[in-house]
Scaffold this motif. Structure first.
Motif, PDB file in Angstrom:
ATOM      1  N   ASN A  93      -3.187  -3.540 -28.083  1.00  0.00           N
ATOM      2  CA  ASN A  93      -4.052  -4.770 -28.375  1.00  0.00           C
ATOM      3  C   ASN A  93      -5.418  -4.442 -28.624  1.00  0.00           C
ATOM      4  O   ASN A  93      -5.955  -4.950 -29.821  1.00  0.00           O
ATOM      5  CB  ASN A  93      -4.087  -5.960 -27.213  1.00  0.00           C
ATOM      6  CG  ASN A  93      -2.891  -6.714 -27.267  1.00  0.00           C
ATOM      7  OD1 ASN A  93      -2.736  -7.956 -27.638  1.00  0.00           O
ATOM      8  ND2 ASN A  93      -1.697  -6.250 -27.098  1.00  0.00           N
ATOM      9  N   ILE A  94      -6.150  -3.727 -28.028  1.00  0.00           N
ATOM     10  CA  ILE A  94      -7.549  -3.347 -28.002  1.00  0.00           C
ATOM     11  C   ILE A  94      -7.825  -2.535 -29.200  1.00  0.00           C
ATOM     12  O   ILE A  94      -8.801  -2.881 -30.142  1.00  0.00           O
ATOM     13  CB  ILE A  94      -8.043  -2.587 -26.858  1.00  0.00           C
ATOM     14  CG1 ILE A  94      -8.268  -3.437 -25.662  1.00  0.00           C
ATOM     15  CG2 ILE A  94      -9.430  -2.089 -27.259  1.00  0.00           C
ATOM     16  CD1 ILE A  94      -8.654  -2.705 -24.456  1.00  0.00           C
ATOM     17  N   ILE A  95      -6.938  -1.463 -29.479  1.00  0.00           N
ATOM     18  CA  ILE A  95      -7.075  -0.865 -31.005  1.00  0.00           C
ATOM     19  C   ILE A  95      -6.693  -1.505 -32.091  1.00  0.00           C
ATOM     20  O   ILE A  95      -7.480  -1.445 -33.176  1.00  0.00           O
ATOM     21  CB  ILE A  95      -6.245   0.371 -30.796  1.00  0.00           C
ATOM     22  CG1 ILE A  95      -6.722   1.460 -29.774  1.00  0.00           C
ATOM     23  CG2 ILE A  95      -6.265   1.296 -32.115  1.00  0.00           C
ATOM     24  CD1 ILE A  95      -5.746   2.492 -29.168  1.00  0.00           C
ATOM     25  N   PHE A  96      -5.677  -2.345 -32.098  1.00  0.00           N
ATOM     26  CA  PHE A  96      -5.256  -3.014 -33.473  1.00  0.00           C
ATOM     27  C   PHE A  96      -5.457  -4.286 -33.692  1.00  0.00           C
ATOM     28  O   PHE A  96      -5.202  -4.726 -34.740  1.00  0.00           O
ATOM     29  CB  PHE A  96      -3.549  -2.507 -33.446  1.00  0.00           C
ATOM     30  CG  PHE A  96      -3.338  -0.909 -33.701  1.00  0.00           C
ATOM     31  CD1 PHE A  96      -3.957  -0.499 -34.747  1.00  0.00           C
ATOM     32  CD2 PHE A  96      -2.733  -0.421 -32.581  1.00  0.00           C
ATOM     33  CE1 PHE A  96      -3.384   1.031 -34.710  1.00  0.00           C
ATOM     34  CE2 PHE A  96      -2.353   1.077 -32.710  1.00  0.00           C
ATOM     35  CZ  PHE A  96      -2.938   1.407 -33.720  1.00  0.00           C
ATOM     36  N   VAL A  97      -5.642  -5.155 -32.666  1.00  0.00           N
ATOM     37  CA  VAL A  97      -5.685  -6.477 -32.872  1.00  0.00           C
ATOM     38  C   VAL A  97      -7.015  -6.843 -33.702  1.00  0.00           C
ATOM     39  O   VAL A  97      -6.996  -7.650 -34.678  1.00  0.00           O
ATOM     40  CB  VAL A  97      -6.106  -7.132 -31.507  1.00  0.00           C
ATOM     41  CG1 VAL A  97      -6.547  -8.982 -31.691  1.00  0.00           C
ATOM     42  CG2 VAL A  97      -4.756  -7.567 -30.720  1.00  0.00           C
ATOM     43  N   PRO A  98      -8.201  -6.197 -33.401  1.00  0.00           N
ATOM     44  CA  PRO A  98      -9.234  -6.432 -34.547  1.00  0.00           C
ATOM     45  C   PRO A  98      -8.882  -6.395 -36.041  1.00  0.00           C
ATOM     46  O   PRO A  98      -9.431  -7.095 -36.614  1.00  0.00           O
ATOM     47  CB  PRO A  98     -10.454  -5.360 -34.041  1.00  0.00           C
ATOM     48  CG  PRO A  98      -9.887  -4.901 -32.833  1.00  0.00           C
ATOM     49  CD  PRO A  98      -8.500  -5.130 -32.641  1.00  0.00           C
ATOM     50  N   LYS A  99      -8.033  -5.541 -36.459  1.00  0.00           N
ATOM     51  CA  LYS A  99      -7.818  -5.474 -37.664  1.00  0.00           C
ATOM     52  C   LYS A  99      -6.508  -6.052 -38.117  1.00  0.00           C
ATOM     53  O   LYS A  99      -6.423  -6.715 -39.191  1.00  0.00           O
ATOM     54  CB  LYS A  99      -7.399  -3.823 -38.239  1.00  0.00           C
ATOM     55  CG  LYS A  99      -7.324  -3.654 -39.464  1.00  0.00           C
ATOM     56  CD  LYS A  99      -7.039  -2.268 -39.968  1.00  0.00           C
ATOM     57  CE  LYS A  99      -6.758  -1.884 -41.331  1.00  0.00           C
ATOM     58  NZ  LYS A  99      -6.965  -0.481 -41.527  1.00  0.00           N
ATOM     59  N   TYR A 100      -5.424  -5.979 -37.133  1.00  0.00           N
ATOM     60  CA  TYR A 100      -3.926  -6.597 -37.507  1.00  0.00           C
ATOM     61  C   TYR A 100      -3.695  -7.816 -36.739  1.00  0.00           C
ATOM     62  O   TYR A 100      -2.693  -8.625 -37.102  1.00  0.00           O
ATOM     63  CB  TYR A 100      -3.091  -5.494 -37.396  1.00  0.00           C
ATOM     64  CG  TYR A 100      -3.069  -4.503 -37.957  1.00  0.00           C
ATOM     65  CD1 TYR A 100      -2.690  -4.559 -39.503  1.00  0.00           C
ATOM     66  CD2 TYR A 100      -3.471  -3.342 -37.766  1.00  0.00           C
ATOM     67  CE1 TYR A 100      -3.021  -3.258 -40.369  1.00  0.00           C
ATOM     68  CE2 TYR A 100      -3.705  -2.355 -38.319  1.00  0.00           C
ATOM     69  CZ  TYR A 100      -3.271  -2.087 -39.610  1.00  0.00           C
ATOM     70  OH  TYR A 100      -3.558  -1.049 -40.434  1.00  0.00           O
ATOM     71  N   GLY A 101      -4.593  -8.475 -35.842  1.00  0.00           N
ATOM     72  CA  GLY A 101      -4.558  -9.759 -35.538  1.00  0.00           C
ATOM     73  C   GLY A 101      -3.332  -9.958 -34.403  1.00  0.00           C
ATOM     74  O   GLY A 101      -2.795  -9.008 -33.679  1.00  0.00           O
TER      75      GLY A 101
END
Length: 424
Positions: free
Chosen positions: A388-396
């Protein structure tokens, strides 16, 4: 692989398959009324009245409340289910009375912490100020709900699922009051509806709990049971719930509550679809808890449960792909489906393994050391949070769905390895 159904399976603790099916039908129907009314009627209604941003904020607040109403009575009740077979019938009321007292004290402390603590985190996660309307009433709701759950545990021990069904059906229909009251009280109606529902539901339970309330003085033996088991059960439950909760709050932190609302719609629909199978697992736990050790079960029975649950997960996946779109669109609107359709597919795939993991967990809870539960859920939570922390900023929210499903798959694999090594 198939069980010999000409004799009563040992896993049902001497009860017939017919009785087990009847208990399932009763319990499933009642819980479906209780939870289904909220997920299929009340939540969609609230979403349409509040709009996506405010509804997302409502979901974030209710996430905290739901953690408390799952963890506190859940950990107390698991202790009761784990140890009650070692108690004489009269002593079981003392065990439950002690659990009810602990439940009330812990719930009150938790309510105070949430009441004064939630405002401090609300701004960081962009939570709309609407949560202030629900703050005090839902604290009372949480305390009384938790008491209700522990008072009902005696019905599960005695396998009196008809009475549980009646209480749950009454409780479920009380929530419908939110809809006709909404034009009068508007947003405040939500908290008023929850408050009225729980007050009536608890009064009904208390009137039927005379033996628990009037039981003799509580023994320190039962207190020792709670001290031994409850903290680890509670810790595991908190970590498990944080898998979903962390995803919602990370989404809100990096995105906004509107995205939380879309994510909630997809996950909520999947939870409704898996609901019937979750209730069978809950009832099965009551039967399994009648035994004192895992060696009393046959390997064939446990293998059958594992195989059947995995097949059920596959059926759920196919069923969800076909009906999920229509459920989200009908309940929440086409905008919700457009923004969460990929989330739906990813979560459905993870839930193939969730059903499998859910049934194996019955044996883990009752017959294995608690550290196995703790290690499993810590790994599950870490996987989810890191993704979540790594990918949510880009892939929501799509990244949040991947984190959740991957953590479920890893957890299921770990359960199967632990259980089958024990059976070898």
């Amino acid at each position: 692989m198939l069980l010999n159904f000409r004799k009563t399976p040992n896993i049902l603790a001497g009860h017939s398959i017919g009785s087990f099916i009847n208990y399932n039908l009763l319990f499933f129907f009642s819980i479906f009324i209780l939870v289904g009314i909220q997920k299929l009627l009340i939540f969609p209604f609230i979403a349409k009245q509040l709009g996506t941003e405010k509804f997302g904020s409502f979901v974030l607040f209710m996430t905290i409340i739901n953690m408390a109403i799952v963890v506190i009575p859940g950990s107390i009740n698991l202790v009761i289910l784990r140890v009650h077979s070692h108690y004489e019938d009269d002593r079981k009321y003392d065990l439950i009375k002690m659990g009810s007292i602990l439940n009330l004290v812990i719930s009150l402390v938790c309510a105070i912490i949430i009441y004064f603590g939630f405002p401090f985190i609300a701004n960081s996660f962009k939570v709309d100020s609407i949560y202030r309307i629900f703050l005090l009433p839902l604290m009372i709701y949480m305390i009384l709900y938790n008491l209700r759950e522990t008072l009902l545990i005696i019905k599960r021990i005695k396998l009196e699922f008809k009475e549980i069904a009646i209480n749950n059906i009454i409780f479920g229909f009380l929530f419908v009051l939110i809809i006709p009251l909404y034009p009068i009280f508007h947003e405040s109606t939500i908290s008023i509806g929850y408050f009225i529902a729980i007050i009536i539901a608890v009064i009904i339970i208390i009137l039927k709990s005379k033996k628990i309330i009037t039981s003799k003085l509580i023994s320190f033996k039962s207190l020792n049971e709670y001290q031994q088991f409850a903290p680890s059960f509670a810790f595991v439950a908190v970590l498990e719930l944080l898998v979903m909760a962390s995803s919602r709050f990370i989404i809100s932190y990096y995105k906004d509550p509107t995205q939380v609302a879309y994510f909630f719609a997809a996950t909520s629909v999947v939870q409704v679809l898996v609901f019937p199978f979750a209730q069978i697992r809950t009832i099965l736990l009551s039967f399994i808890s009648q035994k004192k050790k895992i060696e009393e079960f046959s390997k064939k029975e446990i293998k059958f449960i594992s195989f059947a649950s995995f097949i059920v997960g596959l059926i759920l996946f196919v069923f969800g792909l076909f009906f999920g779109k229509y459920m989200i669109t009908y309940l929440y609107g086409i905008d919700y489906y457009t923004n969460s359709k990929l989330v739906l597919i990813i979560i459905l795939f993870g839930y193939i393994f969730y059903v499998f993991k859910m049934y194996l967990k019955n044996f883990i809870i009752l017959f294995f050391k608690r550290r196995i539960l703790i290690i499993n859920v810590i790994i599950m939570l870490l996987i989810n949070i890191l993704i979540n922390i790594i990918f949510v900023p880009k892939y929501g929210i799509n990244a949040a769905a991947i984190g959740m499903s991957l953590s479920i798959i890893v957890s299921a694999i770990m359960w199967s390895i632990v259980l089958y090594r024990k059976l070898l």
